[in-house]
Design a protein around this motif. Structure first.
Motif, PDB file in Angstrom:
ATOM      1  N   ILE A  41      12.475  24.411  82.785  1.00 27.59           N
ATOM      2  CA  ILE A  41      12.344  23.136  83.496  1.00 27.59           C
ATOM      3  C   ILE A  41      11.841  22.049  82.552  1.00 27.59           C
ATOM      4  N   LYS A  42      10.901  22.414  81.692  1.00 25.81           N
ATOM      5  CA  LYS A  42      10.369  21.445  80.730  1.00 25.81           C
ATOM      6  C   LYS A  42      11.469  20.950  79.793  1.00 25.81           C
ATOM      7  N   LEU A  43      12.323  21.850  79.350  1.00 24.25           N
ATOM      8  CA  LEU A  43      13.387  21.482  78.414  1.00 24.25           C
ATOM      9  C   LEU A  43      14.489  20.659  79.064  1.00 24.25           C
ATOM     10  N   PHE A  44      14.908  21.068  80.251  1.00 12.83           N
ATOM     11  CA  PHE A  44      16.105  20.479  80.840  1.00 12.83           C
ATOM     12  C   PHE A  44      15.844  19.515  81.995  1.00 12.83           C
ATOM     13  N   LYS A  45      14.721  19.648  82.671  1.00 13.64           N
ATOM     14  CA  LYS A  45      14.460  18.767  83.805  1.00 13.64           C
ATOM     15  C   LYS A  45      13.410  17.696  83.529  1.00 13.64           C
ATOM     16  N   LYS A  46      12.641  17.867  82.470  1.00  9.37           N
ATOM     17  CA  LYS A  46      11.576  16.904  82.189  1.00  9.37           C
ATOM     18  C   LYS A  46      11.778  16.149  80.874  1.00  9.37           C
ATOM     19  N   SER A  47      12.746  16.542  80.090  1.00  8.91           N
ATOM     20  CA  SER A  47      13.013  15.860  78.816  1.00  8.91           C
ATOM     21  C   SER A  47      13.943  14.674  79.028  1.00  8.91           C
ATOM     22  N   LYS A  48      13.800  13.674  78.158  1.00  3.39           N
ATOM     23  CA  LYS A  48      14.637  12.476  78.222  1.00  3.39           C
ATOM     24  C   LYS A  48      15.096  12.100  76.817  1.00  3.39           C
ATOM     25  N   GLY A  49      16.236  11.415  76.740  1.00  2.00           N
ATOM     26  CA  GLY A  49      16.688  10.885  75.464  1.00  2.00           C
ATOM     27  C   GLY A  49      17.847  11.651  74.870  1.00  2.00           C
ATOM     28  N   PHE A  50      17.860  11.731  73.523  1.00  2.00           N
ATOM     29  CA  PHE A  50      18.937  12.390  72.796  1.00  2.00           C
ATOM     30  C   PHE A  50      18.386  13.484  71.890  1.00  2.00           C
ATOM     31  N   VAL A  51      19.039  14.635  71.941  1.00  2.00           N
ATOM     32  CA  VAL A  51      18.768  15.738  71.022  1.00  2.00           C
ATOM     33  C   VAL A  51      20.071  15.997  70.273  1.00  2.00           C
ATOM     34  N   VAL A  52      20.078  15.722  68.975  1.00  2.00           N
ATOM     35  CA  VAL A  52      21.308  15.835  68.188  1.00  2.00           C
ATOM     36  C   VAL A  52      21.034  16.716  66.974  1.00  2.00           C
ATOM     37  N   ALA A  53      21.862  17.741  66.783  1.00  2.00           N
ATOM     38  CA  ALA A  53      21.694  18.635  65.641  1.00  2.00           C
ATOM     39  C   ALA A  53      23.048  19.089  65.129  1.00  2.00           C
ATOM     40  N   THR A  54      23.159  19.204  63.810  1.00  2.00           N
ATOM     41  CA  THR A  54      24.386  19.713  63.218  1.00  2.00           C
ATOM     42  C   THR A  54      24.044  20.819  62.232  1.00  2.00           C
ATOM     43  N   ALA A  55      25.013  21.685  61.961  1.00  3.18           N
ATOM     44  CA  ALA A  55      24.759  22.958  61.295  1.00  3.18           C
ATOM     45  C   ALA A  55      24.300  22.851  59.853  1.00  3.18           C
ATOM     46  N   SER A  56      24.685  21.794  59.148  1.00  2.00           N
ATOM     47  CA  SER A  56      24.317  21.688  57.736  1.00  2.00           C
ATOM     48  C   SER A  56      24.156  20.225  57.348  1.00  2.00           C
ATOM     49  N   LYS A  57      23.312  19.989  56.373  1.00  5.74           N
ATOM     50  CA  LYS A  57      23.111  18.622  55.922  1.00  5.74           C
ATOM     51  C   LYS A  57      24.297  18.185  55.066  1.00  5.74           C
ATOM     52  N   ARG A  58      24.351  16.909  54.813  1.00  4.27           N
ATOM     53  CA  ARG A  58      25.488  16.334  54.106  1.00  4.27           C
ATOM     54  C   ARG A  58      25.708  17.012  52.751  1.00  4.27           C
ATOM     55  N   GLY A  59      26.966  17.322  52.466  1.00  7.82           N
ATOM     56  CA  GLY A  59      27.330  17.950  51.212  1.00  7.82           C
ATOM     57  C   GLY A  59      27.388  19.462  51.271  1.00  7.82           C
ATOM     58  N   GLN A  60      27.002  20.054  52.398  1.00 13.57           N
ATOM     59  CA  GLN A  60      26.967  21.510  52.509  1.00 13.57           C
ATOM     60  C   GLN A  60      28.079  22.042  53.417  1.00 13.57           C
ATOM     61  N   ALA A  61      28.502  23.257  53.123  1.00 11.40           N
ATOM     62  CA  ALA A  61      29.375  23.989  54.037  1.00 11.40           C
ATOM     63  C   ALA A  61      28.515  24.671  55.091  1.00 11.40           C
ATOM     64  N   SER A  62      29.142  25.108  56.164  1.00 19.98           N
ATOM     65  CA  SER A  62      28.451  25.888  57.195  1.00 19.98           C
ATOM     66  C   SER A  62      29.083  27.267  57.237  1.00 19.98           C
ATOM     67  N   TYR A  63      28.250  28.282  57.298  1.00 14.39           N
ATOM     68  CA  TYR A  63      28.724  29.656  57.183  1.00 14.39           C
ATOM     69  C   TYR A  63      28.799  30.332  58.545  1.00 14.39           C
ATOM     70  N   THR A  64      29.692  31.297  58.607  1.00 14.02           N
ATOM     71  CA  THR A  64      29.936  31.964  59.873  1.00 14.02           C
ATOM     72  C   THR A  64      30.279  33.425  59.631  1.00 14.02           C
ATOM     73  N   ALA A  65      30.114  34.218  60.641  1.00 14.68           N
ATOM     74  CA  ALA A  65      30.557  35.608  60.634  1.00 14.68           C
ATOM     75  C   ALA A  65      31.507  35.791  61.811  1.00 14.68           C
ATOM     76  N   ARG A  66      32.100  36.925  61.902  1.00 16.40           N
ATOM     77  CA  ARG A  66      33.032  37.189  63.008  1.00 16.40           C
ATOM     78  C   ARG A  66      32.350  36.979  64.359  1.00 16.40           C
ATOM     79  N   GLU A  67      31.049  37.311  64.421  1.00 14.80           N
ATOM     80  CA  GLU A  67      30.312  37.216  65.683  1.00 14.80           C
ATOM     81  C   GLU A  67      29.902  35.797  66.046  1.00 14.80           C
ATOM     82  N   GLY A  68      30.061  34.845  65.137  1.00 11.38           N
ATOM     83  CA  GLY A  68      29.696  33.463  65.432  1.00 11.38           C
ATOM     84  C   GLY A  68      29.035  32.793  64.248  1.00 11.38           C
ATOM     85  N   GLY A  69      28.800  31.490  64.364  1.00 11.85           N
ATOM     86  CA  GLY A  69      28.174  30.738  63.295  1.00 11.85           C
ATOM     87  C   GLY A  69      26.691  31.077  63.169  1.00 11.85           C
TER      88      GLY A  69
END
Length: 282
Positions: free
Chosen positions: A204-232
């Motif tokens: 409830i705290k995370l989804f019902k009481k939070s406001k605004g924007f939460v933005v995240a991406t897998a790697s910082k600029r210049g990097q690749a992102s790695y994955t396995a068969r089971e997922g990133g």
């Protein structure tokens, strides 16, 4: 007597209206490149865990749901634009946008540009199916939801042939790199999902009481992102931390979740991939 009945009825209508205004709808939007060469199976598993974890959370906290999942042939730029254009949000709604696929960054983009561009079935040196993640954020800002979550599991490596797109963002959380360790084998989505009663208060705290924007991406600029068969590896780190919060073992704060995700991703990839994120509160 008639006057008293009218007052009671009006009072009940007011209470019902107030309750209705507080009803939360979760708009779950996922674009996963399940048909992509090399990473299609990984994207499929990313999609499955997104659905399993988020649907469990929605049930646990008791909210309305709207699901839009585009994969296979529906994983394309036009469907993304259509989905975002037709999205309708009430003031108490939550939008969770998730992307699992290929990503890229323009080498000539301003140094402040940190979010990648999503590649929808595009070929090398072809920009017609590329969309910057900043576009998603810009559109969601106009929709008026209380909380917007944007999680993208894709590469952020640079290329000359990609054109820069303007983006205006504030401070990005990007702290010191963790100690390098040997990569840890990734688990399947079913290995640690929802085994036990959830900590409703945390969710409830995370989804019902939070406001605004939460933005995240897998790697910082210049990097690749790695994955396995089971997922990133980034997605695994993120959902594992959500699972930990769900079970009362971690702090129910988006800052804590994303910082733990960053450190775990570094650990899983032997320091080769560092996620980056931004939290903007209303």
């Amino acid at each position: 007597m008639k006057k008293l009945s009218t007052i009671i009825i009006m009072s009940l209508l007011f209470e019902a209206s107030a309750f209705s205004a507080k009803v939360m709808r979760l708009h779950a939007i996922a674009f996963c490149g399940t048909n992509l060469e090399y990473i299609g199976t990984s994207c499929q598993n990313d999609q499955d865990r997104f659905f399993n974890e988020l649907s469990f959370i929605a049930t646990a906290i008791g909210c309305d749901e709207e699901w839009i999942v585009c994969n296979g042939d529906s994983f394309n730029k036009s469907n993304l634009e259509k989905t975002l254009d037709e999205l309708e949000c009430a003031p108490n709604d939550v939008v969770f946008f998730y992307y699992s696929g290929n990503g890229i960054q323009a080498r000539n983009a301003p140094s402040s540009t940190w979010l990648p561009q999503m590649c929808f079935n595009s070929e090398a040196n072809d920009e017609k199916d590329i969309v910057p993640v900043s576009y998603v954020k810009e559109v969601l800002q106009s929709k008026g939801a209380r909380l917007n979550i944007i999680i993208t599991d894709c590469s952020n490596h640079e290329a000359e042939w990609v054109s820069a797109k303007e983006e205006k963002l504030s401070v990005v959380y990007n702290e010191a790199i963790a100690h390098k360790k040997r990569p840890i084998p990734i688990l399947s989505a079913s290995d640690n999902t929802n085994a036990g009663a959830p900590n409703i208060k945390n969710l409830i705290k995370l989804f019902k009481k939070s406001k605004g924007f939460v933005v995240a991406t897998a790697s910082k600029r210049g990097q690749a992102s790695y994955t396995a068969r089971e997922g990133g590896y980034f997605s695994k780190a993120f959902w594992d931390e959500i699972y930990s919060v769900e079970n009362g073992k971690s702090t129910a704060k988006w800052e804590s979740i994303l910082e733990a995700t960053r450190l775990k991703t570094l650990e899983y990839t032997d320091g080769k991939q560092e996620p980056i994120y931004q939290i903007t509160k209303k």
